[in-house]
Design an enzyme around this catalytic site. Sequence first.
Site, PDB file in Angstrom:
ATOM      1  N   GLN A 101       0.984  -1.456   0.160  1.00  0.00           N
ATOM      2  CA  GLN A 101      -0.236   0.317  -0.009  1.00  0.00           C
ATOM      3  C   GLN A 101       0.950   1.450  -0.249  1.00  0.00           C
ATOM      4  O   GLN A 101       0.376   2.310  -0.317  1.00  0.00           O
ATOM      5  CB  GLN A 101      -0.905  -0.044   1.006  1.00  0.00           C
ATOM      6  CG  GLN A 101      -1.540  -1.683   0.638  1.00  0.00           C
ATOM      7  CD  GLN A 101      -2.643  -1.458   2.011  1.00  0.00           C
ATOM      8  OE1 GLN A 101      -3.867  -0.564   2.805  1.00  0.00           O
ATOM      9  NE2 GLN A 101      -1.534  -1.809   3.629  1.00  0.00           N
ATOM     10  N   ASP A 104       6.639   4.712  -1.234  1.00  0.00           N
ATOM     11  CA  ASP A 104       7.777   5.348  -0.891  1.00  0.00           C
ATOM     12  C   ASP A 104       8.689   4.503  -1.494  1.00  0.00           C
ATOM     13  O   ASP A 104       9.449   4.968  -2.011  1.00  0.00           O
ATOM     14  CB  ASP A 104       7.958   5.004   0.513  1.00  0.00           C
ATOM     15  CG  ASP A 104       7.899   4.260   1.346  1.00  0.00           C
ATOM     16  OD1 ASP A 104       6.833   4.062   1.884  1.00  0.00           O
ATOM     17  OD2 ASP A 104       8.906   2.637   0.927  1.00  0.00           O
ATOM     18  N   HIS A 119      -1.750   1.700  -4.286  1.00  0.00           N
ATOM     19  CA  HIS A 119      -1.710   2.999  -4.135  1.00  0.00           C
ATOM     20  C   HIS A 119      -0.938   3.326  -5.221  1.00  0.00           C
ATOM     21  O   HIS A 119      -0.993   5.126  -4.587  1.00  0.00           O
ATOM     22  CB  HIS A 119      -1.668   3.045  -2.595  1.00  0.00           C
ATOM     23  CG  HIS A 119      -2.334   2.734  -1.973  1.00  0.00           C
ATOM     24  ND1 HIS A 119      -3.252   2.561  -0.611  1.00  0.00           N
ATOM     25  CD2 HIS A 119      -3.632   2.313  -2.408  1.00  0.00           C
ATOM     26  CE1 HIS A 119      -3.805   2.237  -0.143  1.00  0.00           C
ATOM     27  NE2 HIS A 119      -4.406   1.803  -1.005  1.00  0.00           N
ATOM     28  N   CYS A 150       2.334  19.731 -22.347  1.00  0.00           N
ATOM     29  CA  CYS A 150       1.057  20.158 -23.045  1.00  0.00           C
ATOM     30  C   CYS A 150       0.762  21.542 -22.189  1.00  0.00           C
ATOM     31  O   CYS A 150      -0.068  21.711 -22.763  1.00  0.00           O
ATOM     32  CB  CYS A 150       0.378  18.979 -23.294  1.00  0.00           C
ATOM     33  SG  CYS A 150      -0.712  18.129 -21.173  1.00  0.00           S
ATOM     34  N   ALA A 231       8.403  -5.389  11.998  1.00  0.00           N
ATOM     35  CA  ALA A 231       8.571  -5.379  10.963  1.00  0.00           C
ATOM     36  C   ALA A 231      10.287  -5.650  11.168  1.00  0.00           C
ATOM     37  O   ALA A 231      10.921  -6.919  10.374  1.00  0.00           O
ATOM     38  CB  ALA A 231       8.021  -5.577   9.947  1.00  0.00           C
TER      39      ALA A 231
END
Length: 247
Positions: A101, A104, A119, A150, A231
Amino acid sequence: MASTLSRVAERLHDCRRVVALTGAGISAESGVPTFRGAGGLWKNHDAARLATPEAFAMDPLLVWEWYAWRRDVIASCQPHKGHLVLAGWERRFPEFGLVTQNVDGLHQRAGSRNVRTLHGDIWTVRCTRCSCSGFAGPGELGELPPRCTCGALLRPGVVWFGESLPQDVLEESCRLFREAEAALVIGTSGLVHPAAGLPELARKSGAMVVEINLEPTPLTRMAHEFLQGPAGDLLPALDMLLKEKDA
Ligand code: OAD
């Protein structure tokens, strides 16, 4: 905790198809502010209100100043050992899928080669009018708000609240979770769908679901195993047990 780690390593060791869903928590340990933590505020603006098409339409410069600030913060952060373990698991397991998700790019910088970015990616931009899109690295945005050749405004290549996720990425992520033998859910509050619904697909298909988080979340009761802690510590500990079983 040690027994839970050993139980997870025991079952994970012989899996062929493994998938991991990561959220802001895995990057928080590298110093990247999360949406719902203390970093969720920038100059007293709520991140959830800035990350919307409405905010961009109303004040593209303010939204771009926020993304430029986030890009600068992220550029100064480094992937940690947990990111590196997940990158290594692309070689350890015959089929390892990484779904994030996070926008970064830390998984990619850690060496993960096939990252499903649900995301989007804060290092990409796309035109609000024509089909131009591309990579814009640190310091490459130029004057804010950046414009396409453009003449139209460029926007960050991320998914905003209220927008649909890239269908192909979502469909492939669903397939990975349906087919997995083990699914790890790492550093996500489990509050934002459809990402938060992916682990249930794995559970229904009979996979072992393992959550790694500092605290319980709405997904914890559905997980077979809950590893409580950072983690950056738990993934290397799990990887070490797997290596011991290789010997
Ligand atoms: P959140 O900020 O909602 O949740 C972060 C989770 O990570 C929490 O459950 C923390 O307990 C946990 N956590 C923090 N540090 C950790 C660590 N070192 N190790 C393990 N867990 C840790 O982030 P997400 O769940 O990713 O969407 O939020 C999902 C989405 O909400 C984001 O992608 C973003 C945001 O709105 C969009 O921008 C569309």
